[in-house]
Scaffold this motif. Structure first.
Motif, PDB file in Angstrom:
ATOM      1  N   VAL A 128       5.005  -5.318 -11.251  1.00  0.00           N
ATOM      2  CA  VAL A 128       4.831  -5.295 -12.707  1.00  0.00           C
ATOM      3  C   VAL A 128       5.557  -4.112 -13.328  1.00  0.00           C
ATOM      4  CG1 VAL A 128       2.682  -6.560 -12.902  1.00  0.00           C
ATOM      5  CG2 VAL A 128       2.626  -4.125 -12.400  1.00  0.00           C
ATOM      6  N   MET A 149     -21.665  -8.131   1.244  1.00  0.00           N
ATOM      7  CA  MET A 149     -20.830  -7.002   0.837  1.00  0.00           C
ATOM      8  C   MET A 149     -19.617  -6.896   1.761  1.00  0.00           C
ATOM      9  SD  MET A 149     -23.163  -4.265  -0.881  1.00  0.00           S
ATOM     10  CE  MET A 149     -23.720  -3.123   0.372  1.00  0.00           C
ATOM     11  N   ARG A 150     -18.451  -7.127   1.193  1.00  0.00           N
ATOM     12  CA  ARG A 150     -17.235  -7.092   2.010  1.00  0.00           C
ATOM     13  C   ARG A 150     -16.084  -6.600   1.139  1.00  0.00           C
ATOM     14  NH1 ARG A 150     -14.900 -11.496  -0.099  1.00  0.00           N
ATOM     15  NH2 ARG A 150     -16.378 -12.825  -1.162  1.00  0.00           N
ATOM     16  N   PRO A 151     -15.019  -6.087   1.765  1.00  0.00           N
ATOM     17  CA  PRO A 151     -13.873  -5.661   0.953  1.00  0.00           C
ATOM     18  C   PRO A 151     -13.272  -6.857   0.234  1.00  0.00           C
ATOM     19  CG  PRO A 151     -13.485  -5.233   3.288  1.00  0.00           C
ATOM     20  CD  PRO A 151     -14.816  -5.882   3.189  1.00  0.00           C
ATOM     21  N   GLY A 152     -13.121  -6.770  -1.072  1.00  0.00           N
ATOM     22  CA  GLY A 152     -12.765  -7.961  -1.838  1.00  0.00           C
ATOM     23  C   GLY A 152     -11.318  -8.056  -2.252  1.00  0.00           C
ATOM     24  N   LEU A 153     -10.570  -6.959  -2.131  1.00  0.00           N
ATOM     25  CA  LEU A 153      -9.223  -6.971  -2.700  1.00  0.00           C
ATOM     26  C   LEU A 153      -8.172  -7.532  -1.752  1.00  0.00           C
ATOM     27  CD1 LEU A 153      -8.533  -3.731  -4.772  1.00  0.00           C
ATOM     28  CD2 LEU A 153      -8.260  -6.055  -5.509  1.00  0.00           C
ATOM     29  N   GLU A 209      -5.941 -10.395  -2.862  1.00  0.00           N
ATOM     30  CA  GLU A 209      -5.090  -9.977  -3.975  1.00  0.00           C
ATOM     31  C   GLU A 209      -3.910  -9.147  -3.468  1.00  0.00           C
ATOM     32  OE1 GLU A 209      -5.914 -10.852  -7.057  1.00  0.00           O
ATOM     33  OE2 GLU A 209      -4.369  -9.731  -8.144  1.00  0.00           O
ATOM     34  N   ILE A 210      -4.179  -8.297  -2.484  1.00  0.00           N
ATOM     35  CA  ILE A 210      -3.119  -7.427  -1.971  1.00  0.00           C
ATOM     36  C   ILE A 210      -2.067  -8.251  -1.240  1.00  0.00           C
ATOM     37  CG2 ILE A 210      -2.646  -5.575  -0.323  1.00  0.00           C
ATOM     38  CD1 ILE A 210      -5.537  -4.559  -1.052  1.00  0.00           C
ATOM     39  N   GLY A 215      -0.004  -9.919  -3.591  1.00  0.00           N
ATOM     40  CA  GLY A 215       0.858  -8.969  -4.273  1.00  0.00           C
ATOM     41  C   GLY A 215       2.152  -8.663  -3.551  1.00  0.00           C
TER      42      GLY A 215
END
Lengths: 150, 133, 397
Positions: free
Chosen positions: B18, B1-5, B8-9, B12
């Motif tokens: 967008v 369990m770990r921060p997944g984003l 992506e950030i 970004g």
């Protein structure tokens, strides 16, 4: 497996009249005072994880001087819909509440009381002036009655 | 369990947003988007069906001004005026019209501080006749 | 000397109003929490901030005008609302739409389920304090809205259903564009699914909050992903097989544990099913003309009544329509899934933490505008009997 026919069969001591509503919903007409017995019989016969009370619906018939109340029961365990229908006199529409047998009846009973003025005897939570603005409900108007003028 | 984003950030940060700067850059709209519609006075027969069927009561039947030409089929010389502030753009008027008189566009920019309605657009579909009909 | 005969116990309960305007809620609803320390002992659900009287309005308008009025009951699930009403009318008229129209109806409803579930998952993330995930999910939801615009002509208000069919057809170009969008969205959903499974914040906030036992869920008439998250396999799409759901293969997703996390996982499962269904529909679309000529539809309806049910993104949505002949319905009864899910669910908050209330409410996917055609209050029954003094006046004996 209980089929549509059996549904009417095991409730036959209460059934006054039975027919189908489109599409293939089984309608049974019962005596309004027997409604609690019908629901106890239903919970005895059917598995508790095979049905739920979908909604309660009331319709006003001023020309017949009646209010009709329908309990729509989704018997999904047997893939069918049961409609329990009762007629009440328009001046004094009182029906026993089934809220202790079927807690899910709460939303339907309160809604029907608010909109149509059907009194569910034994439900202590009935209150006016929730859904209609206070200025309408304070005049004792039930908006879904045909002669309410709303 | 770990921060997944996280990945992506970080990605970004380097790509174009967008979101668009609206008035400078226009939103891409489908050509058959249900936008502003108005009656073609060359076809309209003044039957009032659209005004009857309108769920929002946005259409009023109005007299065609005397200086404009109206077809002979429109005996009562009335035409529908759509109030776009009331209109819900369901296009019921377009589909019930017995003579297909409605012209449809994908125009959606209708915000205004004055009343926006279709009389000018409808009248522009017909011509002015000198000295009336 | 005064003898003590009665012991009056006054529980120390703090009343905390959440709403009607509250950062955690997106629509007006008032939850009155009664808290003992951090634990909630009772919740009253107070509604009535958004009532519009649509059931009465439908009685005053014609059957066809009602189709568009009913689309405005709820913005997010307008296609399922109109589909349910239109099917109720078709049962009265004995009309059967052509197969292509049935497929297109299912297509629009499944696109709606896609964007509705993506919205509620985004809101769940936001309520758990994970706003970045909210933004990313909403970004990808916009592609689904675009595909709905391609299909129906507007990104929110579909106005797509009509008695005897749908209101516009789809061509090859549109089909391939929607397929492209769906392919892109599927990859993103897989990614977000992984985040929901792995992320620390999401897991800690969602697991073990608002647990509902299967028996309770049915007794309180909860519907949709909420009851499926408690392991009950009920789905109107399977039960009624309305429109083309009898032909299109799909699975009913259930989870056993019944907490907020299970409900989120049910929604992810349904997203995959919806994507597969959209793909199946677009590749197996029957030929024919799905658009009826609205000028030739019967204006007067025969005497009759019908009861249509549809599986909306939030659960079982039902319409009862009664016609006494003529061009106006005698009675339209709308029962939205949110009515049951919000009003009857007050028991789930008991013994939870105050901070978990928004999460639990969010996991029911509350849609106030759907629900608010009637207003209800709920007192938790059985656990501790207490009625605040100021409410006594309003309770009917």
């Amino acid at each position: 497996m209980v089929t549509n026919l059996n549904l009417v069969d095991f409730l036959k001591e209460y059934v006054i009249n039975s027919y189908t509503m489109k599409p293939n919903r089984v309608v049974i007409e019962v005596e309004a005072s027997k409604i609690r017995e019908v629901f106890s019989k239903l919970s005895e016969t059917l598995d508790r994880e095979a049905y739920y009370l979908a909604t309660i619906e009331g319709t006003d018939f001023p020309e017949k001087n009646l209010i009709r109340i329908d309990y729509f029961v989704n018997v999904f365990g047997h893939n069918t819909y049961l409609v329990i229908r009762a007629y009440l006199p328009r001046e004094n529409p009182i029906i026993p509440s089934v809220i202790d047998l079927v807690p899910g009846a709460l939303a339907g009973e309160l809604e029907t009381y608010d909109l149509l003025g059907i009194i569910f005897d034994g439900n202590n939570y009935l209150r006016r002036s929730f859904f209609v603005p206070a200025d309408v409900s304070s005049k004792d108007i039930y908006p879904l009655r045909k002669d309410s003028g709303v | 369990m770990r921060p997944g984003l996280i990945k992506e950030i970080i990605k970004g940060i380097f790509v174009k947003p967008v979101t668009i700067q609206y008035p400078k850059e226009q939103t891409l709209i489908e050509p058959d988007f249900r936008g502003r519609q108005y009656a073609d006075l060359k076809k309209c027969i003044g039957c009032s069906l659209c005004a009857v069927e309108c769920p929002a009561n946005a259409i009023t039947m109005t007299k065609i001004p005397d200086e404009y030409v109206a077809p002979k089929t429109n005996a009562r010389r009335i035409y529908p005026v759509v109030d776009y502030f009331r209109c819900v753009f369901c296009y019921r008027c377009v589909t019930v019209c017995p003579v297909n008189a409605y012209l449809v566009t994908n125009e959606y920019r209708l915000a205004s501080s004055t009343i926006v309605e279709s009389s000018e657009l409808s009248l522009s579909t017909t011509t002015k006749a000198a000295g009336g009909v | 000397m005064v003898e003590v005969t009665h012991l009056i116990e006054i529980p120390m309960a703090v009343e905390i109003p959440v709403g009607p305007q509250h950062p955690a809620l997106h629509e007006p609803l008032l939850l009155k929490l009664y808290a003992d320390g951090e634990r909630i002992i009772k919740v009253d659900v107070m509604t009535g901030y958004n009532h519009r009287g649509i059931e009465k309005l439908t009685e005053k308008n014609t059957f066809y005008r009602d189709i568009f009025i009913i689309g405005r009951v709820c913005g997010i699930c307008n296609a399922v609302h109109t589909n349910c009403y239109v099917r109720a009318l078709e049962y009265i008229l004995d009309v059967d739409p052509p197969p292509r129209a049935k497929y297109l109806r299912v297509l629009s409803m499944e696109l709606e389920r896609l964007h509705s579930h993506m919205l509620v998952l985004a809101v769940t993330a936001e309520l758990a304090g994970y706003e970045t995930l909210f933004m990313y999910l909403m970004k990808d939801r916009e592609y689904v809205m675009k595909s709905k615009e391609i299909l129906t002509g507007q990104r929110v208000m579909a106005d797509y259903m009509m008695v005897g069919g749908v209101r516009r057809d789809i061509d090859e170009v549109k089909t391939s564009r929607i397929l492209d969008i769906i392919k892109r969205v599927e990859e993103r959903i897989k990614y977000y699914h992984k985040i929901f499974q792995e992320d620390v914040t999401i897991n800690r906030r969602l697991r073990d909050t608002g647990r509902i036992k299967p028996r309770e869920a049915l007794a309180y008439s909860l519907v949709g992903p909420v009851v499926r998250g408690s392991g009950i396999k009920t789905d109107i799409r399977i039960q009624d097989k309305y429109d083309a759901y009898g032909d299109i293969p799909f699975n009913v997703i259930t989870e056993d544990y019944g907490d907020s996390y299970a409900r989120a996982m049910v929604r992810f499962g349904e997203l995959y099913e919806s994507i597969n269904m959209v793909r199946y529909i677009l590749t197996h679309l029957p030929q024919g003309n799905p658009v009826p000529d609205e000028r030739k539809l019967p204006r007067r309806f025969p005497v009759g009544e019908s009861y249509a049910a549809v599986e909306a993104p939030r659960g079982e949505l039902t319409y009862y329509v009664s016609s006494s002949g003529g061009d106006k319905p005698y009675r339209v009864k709308i029962r939205t899934p949110s009515l049951n899910n919000i009003v009857n669910s007050a028991f789930t908050y008991v013994d939870q933490m105050i901070a978990d209330v928004p999460i639990i409410l969010g996991s029911f996917d509350p849609c106030i505008s759907c629900m608010e055609r009637a207003v209800i209050t709920d007192l938790r029954r059985g656990v501790r009997y207490q009625v605040p003094l100021k409410e006594l006046g309003g309770v009917r004996k």
